[in-house]
Design a protein around this motif. Sequence first.
Motif, mmCIF file in Angstrom:
data_model
loop_
_atom_site.group_PDB
_atom_site.id
_atom_site.type_symbol
_atom_site.label_atom_id
_atom_site.label_comp_id
_atom_site.label_asym_id
_atom_site.label_seq_id
_atom_site.Cartn_x
_atom_site.Cartn_y
_atom_site.Cartn_z
ATOM 1 N N ASP A 116 9.966 12.874 0.623
ATOM 2 C CA ASP A 116 9.404 11.822 1.483
ATOM 3 C C ASP A 116 9.159 12.365 2.894
ATOM 4 O O ASP A 116 8.618 11.668 3.751
ATOM 5 N N SER A 117 9.502 13.666 3.103
ATOM 6 C CA SER A 117 9.095 14.344 4.343
ATOM 7 C C SER A 117 7.570 14.338 4.461
ATOM 8 O O SER A 117 7.028 14.638 5.525
ATOM 9 N N LEU A 118 6.881 13.987 3.379
ATOM 10 C CA LEU A 118 5.421 13.880 3.465
ATOM 11 C C LEU A 118 5.026 12.858 4.517
ATOM 12 O O LEU A 118 3.917 12.910 5.066
ATOM 13 N N VAL B 114 7.621 5.514 4.563
ATOM 14 C CA VAL B 114 6.944 5.993 3.337
ATOM 15 C C VAL B 114 7.112 4.968 2.199
ATOM 16 O O VAL B 114 8.208 4.465 1.962
ATOM 17 N N THR B 115 6.008 4.662 1.524
ATOM 18 C CA THR B 115 6.029 3.626 0.479
ATOM 19 C C THR B 115 6.019 4.260 -0.915
ATOM 20 O O THR B 115 5.703 5.442 -1.074
ATOM 21 N N MET B 116 6.314 3.438 -1.899
ATOM 22 C CA MET B 116 6.240 3.889 -3.298
ATOM 23 C C MET B 116 4.810 4.318 -3.631
ATOM 24 O O MET B 116 4.598 5.297 -4.343
ATOM 25 N N GLU B 117 3.833 3.565 -3.136
ATOM 26 C CA GLU B 117 2.435 3.893 -3.468
ATOM 27 C C GLU B 117 2.070 5.270 -2.911
ATOM 28 O O GLU B 117 1.389 6.054 -3.570
ATOM 29 N N GLU B 118 2.542 5.567 -1.691
ATOM 30 C CA GLU B 118 2.269 6.893 -1.103
ATOM 31 C C GLU B 118 2.967 7.982 -1.913
ATOM 32 O O GLU B 118 2.398 9.042 -2.183
ATOM 33 N N MET B 119 4.218 7.715 -2.304
ATOM 34 C CA MET B 119 4.943 8.715 -3.116
ATOM 35 C C MET B 119 4.225 8.945 -4.442
ATOM 36 O O MET B 119 4.104 10.080 -4.905
ATOM 37 N N LEU B 120 3.747 7.876 -5.046
ATOM 38 C CA LEU B 120 3.075 8.007 -6.349
ATOM 39 C C LEU B 120 1.789 8.812 -6.213
ATOM 40 O O LEU B 120 1.504 9.695 -7.030
ATOM 41 N N HIS B 121 1.024 8.503 -5.177
ATOM 42 C CA HIS B 121 -0.260 9.183 -4.940
ATOM 43 C C HIS B 121 -0.048 10.699 -4.819
ATOM 44 O O HIS B 121 -0.723 11.491 -5.467
ATOM 45 N N ALA C 152 1.344 21.557 -10.839
ATOM 46 C CA ALA C 152 2.653 22.210 -10.941
ATOM 47 C C ALA C 152 2.838 23.110 -12.155
ATOM 48 O O ALA C 152 3.837 23.834 -12.227
ATOM 49 N N GLY C 153 1.909 23.066 -13.093
ATOM 50 C CA GLY C 153 2.044 23.905 -14.290
ATOM 51 C C GLY C 153 3.366 23.645 -14.977
ATOM 52 O O GLY C 153 3.717 22.494 -15.248
ATOM 53 N N GLN C 154 4.137 24.698 -15.212
ATOM 54 C CA GLN C 154 5.416 24.560 -15.917
ATOM 55 C C GLN C 154 6.596 24.363 -14.954
ATOM 56 O O GLN C 154 7.742 24.347 -15.385
ATOM 57 N N THR C 155 6.308 24.248 -13.657
ATOM 58 C CA THR C 155 7.401 24.065 -12.687
ATOM 59 C C THR C 155 7.794 22.585 -12.618
ATOM 60 O O THR C 155 6.928 21.738 -12.370
ATOM 61 N N PRO C 156 9.071 22.268 -12.844
ATOM 62 C CA PRO C 156 9.478 20.858 -12.786
ATOM 63 C C PRO C 156 9.259 20.259 -11.392
ATOM 64 O O PRO C 156 9.461 20.934 -10.385
ATOM 65 N N VAL C 157 8.871 18.999 -11.377
ATOM 66 C CA VAL C 157 8.594 18.286 -10.123
ATOM 67 C C VAL C 157 9.633 17.180 -9.926
ATOM 68 O O VAL C 157 9.809 16.323 -10.786
ATOM 69 N N VAL C 158 10.306 17.229 -8.784
ATOM 70 C CA VAL C 158 11.250 16.178 -8.392
ATOM 71 C C VAL C 158 10.536 15.324 -7.343
ATOM 72 O O VAL C 158 9.925 15.874 -6.429
ATOM 73 N N ALA C 159 10.606 14.009 -7.482
ATOM 74 C CA ALA C 159 9.969 13.130 -6.479
ATOM 75 C C ALA C 159 11.047 12.302 -5.784
ATOM 76 O O ALA C 159 11.964 11.783 -6.431
ATOM 77 N N ASP C 160 10.925 12.185 -4.470
ATOM 78 C CA ASP C 160 11.879 11.369 -3.707
ATOM 79 C C ASP C 160 11.651 9.882 -3.955
ATOM 80 O O ASP C 160 10.502 9.412 -3.944
ATOM 81 N N LEU C 161 12.744 9.156 -4.133
ATOM 82 C CA LEU C 161 12.671 7.695 -4.071
ATOM 83 C C LEU C 161 12.639 7.345 -2.584
ATOM 84 O O LEU C 161 13.579 7.692 -1.840
#
Length: 279
Positions: free
Chosen positions: A46-48, A61-68, A77-86
């Motif tokens: 969410d540093s975005l 930061v909103t859920m919609e921004e995080m989702l976008h 990301a290819g095969q690299t796992p992606v973690v997303a901030d709540l």
Amino acid sequence: MSKRLALPRLFELKAAGEKITMLTAYDYPTALLADKSGIDLLLVGDSLGMAVLGYESTVPVTMEEMLHHTRAAARGAGQTPVVADLPFGSYQTGAGPALANAIRLVKEGGADAVKLEGGAEAANTLAEIVKTGVPVMGHIGVTPQSAALAGGYKVQGRDEAGARALLRAALSLQEAGAFAVVLECVAAEAAAWISRQLRIPAIGIGSSGDCDGQVLVCYDMLGLTCGFIPSFVKKYAGFAGDAQRAFAAYAEEVRSGVFPAREQSFFMLEGEARKLEDS
Ligand code: KIV
């Protein structure tokens, strides 16, 4: 292969004493380049809010921004796992909204895991999310969502009591089922001590080299951040200076007529232009 299968590899890296590398990515090209560079884990942090959206903190930061942004990063990301901030407000009001929002980040955003901030007070929520099958990363030490509300950032774990409180927080997250925990701005000796006592990997940021891995904000380490850059960041490039020089050169060349030149232009078929003049 599901990228989730790459998460247990983090335990193997910790057991082997090999460092885990994590970087934030908020868009497709950054995720693509990080994947090609062999980064182990991507974080749509969410540093975005500050890095990309120009907010003063992570709080708006909103859920919609995080989702976008998660969708964009997951595509690269290819095969690299992606973690997303709540983001702030998406999990603090109870397990119900927390589960719903974690599932949205996975289902609509394409994240492989989520991250939330907090120690023992967040452990129950974390455990409920883990029960749905969504892997969760914890985040203790400086927790920017609450630090911004409390009015500042302060290095954590500088005395024995502080270090012990951090260990208790980390153990409660591990007990709740977290697959890893971020230690942000924790004093070096405390971070090393906590990392050694956890089964799960401790990923440090501003917490010395003795954690099981490191995470940095990609724009900070690329030298692209326009605002404040913390002293624990090492700059591996100077993109802001390069970008400003390139923008200024472009503006100068457009104004002076140097750009676009013939090689950057398209032309009509042979003889066609003359017909325009003749009519
Ligand atoms: O939002 C983020 O980028 C983070 C990292 C600093 C760990 O949480």
